[in-house]
Each structure stands twice: as structure tokens, then as C-alpha cells.
Design a protein around this motif. Structure first.
Motif, short mmCIF file in Angstrom:
data_model
loop_
_atom_site.label_atom_id
_atom_site.label_comp_id
_atom_site.label_asym_id
_atom_site.label_seq_id
_atom_site.Cartn_x
_atom_site.Cartn_y
_atom_site.Cartn_z
N ALA A 22 -8.67 2.44 8.38
CA ALA A 22 -9.29 2.69 6.90
C ALA A 22 -9.32 3.92 6.78
O ALA A 22 -8.97 4.19 5.31
CB ALA A 22 -10.89 1.98 6.86
N CYS A 23 -9.38 4.86 7.61
CA CYS A 23 -9.27 6.46 7.28
C CYS A 23 -7.62 6.65 6.77
O CYS A 23 -7.64 7.70 6.07
CB CYS A 23 -9.78 7.13 8.27
N ALA A 117 -10.09 -10.60 -2.15
CA ALA A 117 -9.49 -12.01 -2.29
C ALA A 117 -7.96 -11.64 -2.73
O ALA A 117 -6.88 -12.31 -2.27
CB ALA A 117 -10.19 -12.86 -2.95
N GLU A 118 -8.06 -10.92 -3.82
CA GLU A 118 -6.66 -10.76 -4.71
C GLU A 118 -5.52 -10.21 -3.49
O GLU A 118 -4.34 -10.62 -3.31
CB GLU A 118 -6.82 -9.90 -5.61
N ILE A 119 -6.06 -9.07 -2.88
CA ILE A 119 -5.06 -8.35 -2.05
C ILE A 119 -4.71 -9.00 -0.99
O ILE A 119 -3.70 -9.23 -0.28
CB ILE A 119 -5.84 -7.13 -1.74
N PHE A 218 -9.47 -2.14 1.71
CA PHE A 218 -8.94 -1.92 2.89
C PHE A 218 -9.11 -3.40 3.74
O PHE A 218 -8.25 -3.91 4.40
CB PHE A 218 -9.62 -1.10 3.79
N ILE A 219 -10.23 -3.79 3.68
CA ILE A 219 -10.57 -5.37 4.34
C ILE A 219 -9.44 -6.52 3.70
O ILE A 219 -8.80 -6.98 4.65
CB ILE A 219 -11.83 -5.79 4.05
N GLY A 220 -9.14 -6.49 2.55
CA GLY A 220 -7.86 -7.28 2.13
C GLY A 220 -6.86 -6.83 2.52
O GLY A 220 -6.02 -7.97 2.86
N THR A 234 -13.11 -12.02 2.53
CA THR A 234 -13.87 -12.05 1.41
C THR A 234 -15.24 -11.72 1.76
O THR A 234 -16.04 -10.74 1.15
CB THR A 234 -13.71 -13.21 0.60
N THR A 235 -15.89 -12.52 2.78
CA THR A 235 -17.16 -12.66 3.22
C THR A 235 -17.50 -11.14 3.63
O THR A 235 -18.64 -10.54 3.34
CB THR A 235 -17.28 -13.82 4.03
#
Lengths: 257, 154
Positions: A22-23, A117-119, A218-220, A234-235
Motif C-alpha cells: 500500500a505504501c 468493487a470497480e477496480i 489499494f484493496i481493489g 469490498t467487505t
């Protein structure tokens, strides 16, 4: 026994590795900001999806939060004969805490989840890989406009939340509870400090905006490219960004006030 | 066409944000009433300032004419040294005016109240007010009351 310890270790390592990624993503995005500002149409489009479309939920929620604050505050203050300070109570709670925090939570649920969700789906359908094939950097083309839109939107949404909440409190206290309207505003002006309260609240919401947008993007981007993976991502965005907003809010509040 | 609509709504969104920030700064917080226009500083020493705070109002006849700029302890006389910023519009306060620390209501915020004197000379930048009256500390008052009450009893 050993396997339990091992799973804790594996989890910690995975969290650490993800924060590292993420960084790196954040640094990549920050370095690309000048080029993104030059292609502002992408940013404007994301501002629409992320910011403008979140407005209705923010306004309705703020109206109700302001009214509930006034109603509940009145019940407590009237015992001390201090119901004239109701405007101050509503305004201080909203500018300092509720505006930034609730706007952040609603933003995470409404826009953060959609971003992830999109990414994630773009990754699962290999659109991001396709872009790379055409020498288009997905970080610059897809992730950065969404991140920047979030960073810009959340402070605006938070101050809108604060203002609408104060107006909601005004409606209830003046029209229903019978508090003098001049007193409502003058007590507020006497007690709310621009730098101490309004600007600190704005700074808080900027931090929340950056936090939620970075997490969502980042999570996507990091999701497993399967239907189940996108769902889980997403969750995770909603849960993690909500918890982090509350935790960061606590530490910011203890430093500021 | 759709792109135009998007740009218009985003523009409105940003403008609304700026307007609301103005609303918060002028209507909700005290950004406009906080500043004292071209102030001059007047000092006063008090034995006890009670709960007086920086930015507390300075009033004369109940009208707000300035605010408390700084509070410090004078290490020579062990008195509190209070610096007041008084609005330049009120530059005809007699030099023998007196200052007292009052409380708004029974338990409210404390503020400085100025009583005009009769001198023909007016206070100017850097002057000191010599006649001062300390804050009334409610706890001391209650203590005195209890003390008197018990000494009256046979």
C-alpha cells in the motif's frame, strides 16, 4: 499449538506485506499527481461518481443527526436550565467529531465499497493487464483519479454534513422546542472557534479522505481476481476503513483538543 | 452532453463546499466578531483573576469594546498582569477608569468590565489602569459565609 502460532505469524506477515505494498502504491500515486492534474477530465468524472453521488445520503443523514442531537441535548440540558446552550452543543459536536467521522463512515460505505468493487472487477476481467499491454499505466489512468477524487470529496462532504446538521438542529430547536433563534446562533458564535474547531475538523476529514481512498483503491488493486475475491475485498474495505476512521479519530482528537 | 452535465454538477459540488466553509466561518464560528479593529493595548494588574481566560471580552456599560490579549504573572508584585486589546473606535476612555472582573450569570464565563472615570486625559497605547478589582471567587465567598455563620452562633 504450533500451527496456531504459525497462523498468527503468517497473518502478521501478510498484513505487513500488504501495508508495504500500500505504501509503495501511495508513493507511486503521489509521484504521478502532476500528470493527473494536467488530465483533469478523468478527475472531474471521478469527483462526480465519488463526491456528487454521495451527496444525497450525506444530506439526509446530516439532517437527522442534527435533529436527534438537538432533541437529545435538550432533554439533558433542560434539567440544568441550560437549554439556551443547545446551539453550541449541536455545533461543537458536529464540527469537532460527528461531521468528519460520520461523513467518513458514510463515504466508506457508499463510495469506498464501489471503488474497490470497480477496480477489483477491472482486475478480474484483466482490463488492468490489458492497459499495461498498451503501455498505459493503470496506476496513473485508473487508481490515481479515484484516489484524488476521494481526498478532495471527503472534506467537502464533511463540512456539508456539519452545516446541514446545524441547520437540522436549528429547525428542531427553534420550531419544535421553542428556543429563541437569535440565542441559538449567538451562543454558537460565542463558543465555536474557527481555528480550533472548524479548521481542525476540516483537517480531520482530509486525513479520513486520504485514508479511506487509499484503502479502497489499494484493496481493489490487490484483490484476488475471482468473484469471491472481489466480494471479500469490498467487505474488507468497508470494515477496515470504518474501524480505522474511528481509531484515527480517537488519536487525532486526543492530540488536538 | 453527459460530460457537460457531469462537469456542471462537480462545479456546483465544489462551489457548495466553499460556500459552506464561509457559512461555518462567519455564521457558526466567531471569525468576524473575534477581531478587534486597529486595537490599542492597555494593561491592568489584578490580585486575583479567578477564571479569566485569554480572548475573554472587555466591556464598558455592557458593550463589548475589546478582548483580553495576554495574561501573565508579574514576578515582582506577584499580581496577575492582564493585557487588553481595546478597539480603536473607543479611544476616549478616561485614564482613571477602573477595571473589575465580573462573571456572566452565577457560574458563567468571566470578563473584564471597565467603569469610566472623570479625567480629561484619555488612555492610550501601553497605559495601565491603576484602579482594579479582583475576581470574586465563589468558593472564598461561601467559605466566608460559613465562617461568619458559625461565629454568630453562641
Amino acid at each position: 499449538m504450533i500451527s496456531a502460532v504459525r497462523s498468527i505469524g503468517a497473518f502478521s506477515l501478510a498484513v505487513l506485506a500488504a501495508s508495504g505494498r500500500a505504501c509503495i502504491l501511495l508513493i507511486q500515486m503521489l509521484g504521478n499527481i502532476p500528470t493527473s492534474v494536467r488530465r483533469y477530465e478523468l478527475l472531474v468524472e471521478q469527483l462526480f461518481h465519488v463526491g456528487v453521488l454521495t451527496l444525497p445520503i450525506i444530506i439526509v443523514a446530516a439532517l437527522f443527526v442534527g435533529m436527534v442531537l438537538a432533541l437529545q441535548g435538550y432533554n439533558t440540558l433542560v434539567d440544568f436550565g441550560a437549554e439556551s446552550s443547545l446551539g453550541l452543543l449541536v455545533a461543537l459536536s458536529l464540527t469537532r467529531e460527528l461531521g468528519p467521522v460520520l461523513a467518513g463512515l458514510l463515504f466508506a460505505g457508499r463510495a469506498g465499497a464501489a471503488l474497490t468493487a470497480e477496480i477489483g472487477l477491472m482486475k478480474a476481467t484483466e482490463q488492468l493487464a490489458g492497459m499495461e499491454m498498451m503501455a498505459v499505466d493503470p496506476v496513473r489512468r485508473v487508481l490515481l483519479p479515484r484516489f484524488l477524487a476521494g481526498v478532495i470529496s471527503v472534506p467537502i462532504l464533511a463540512i456539508l454534513f456539519t452545516a446541514v446538521g446545524i441547520l437540522g438542529g436549528y429547525l428542531l430547536s427553534v420550531d419544535v422546542l421553542g428556543i429563541d433563534q437569535g440565542v441559538y446562533w449567538s451562543v454558537m458564535q460565542e463558543g465555536v472557534d474557527f481555528q480550533q474547531d472548524v479548521l481542525n475538523g476540516l483537517f480531520k476529514s482530509l486525513v479520513f479522505g486520504a485514508l479511506i481512498s487509499l484503502l479502497a483503491v489499494f484493496i481493489g488493486y490487490d484483490a484476488r481476481p475471482t468473484p469471491a475475491g472481489v466480494g471479500a475485498a469490498t467487505t474488507l474495505t468497508v470494515v477496515l476503513s470504518s474501524l480505522l476512521v474511528l481509531a484515527v479519530d480517537f488519536s487525532l482528537t486526543s492530540m488536538m483538543f | 452532453m453527459k460530460k457537460q452535465l457531469i462537469e456542471i454538477t462537480v462545479g456546483l459540488f465544489v462551489v457548495a463546499g466553499i460556500l459552506v466553509l464561509l457559512f461555518l466561518s462567519f455564521r457558526v464560528s466567531n471569525l468576524n466578531s473575534d477581531s478587534v479593529s486597529n486595537p490599542y493595548q492597555v494593561k491592568a494588574q489584578f490580585d486575583n483573576i479567578g477564571g479569566l481566560k485569554v480572548k475573554a471580552p472587555v466591556t464598558m456599560a455592557g458593550v463589548r469594546i475589546g478582548r483580553v490579549g495576554a495574561i501573565s504573572l508579574d514576578s515582582a508584585s506577584y499580581q496577575a498582569k492582564v493585557t487588553m486589546d481595546i478597539s480603536g473606535a473607543y479611544n476616549k476612555l478616561p485614564v482613571d477608569s477602573s477595571a473589575s472582573i465580573n462573571t456572566q450569570g452565577l457560574l458563567g464565563e468571566q470578563f473584564i468590565s471597565l467603569e469610566p472615570g472623570g479625567d480629561k486625559k484619555y488612555l492610550k497605547e501601553g497605559d495601565s489602569i491603576r484602579l482594579t478589582q479582583s475576581a470574586v471567587v465563589l468558593e472564598n465567598l461561601i467559605g466566608q459565609l460559613l465562617y461568619k455563620g458559625s461565629s454568630n452562633n453562641p
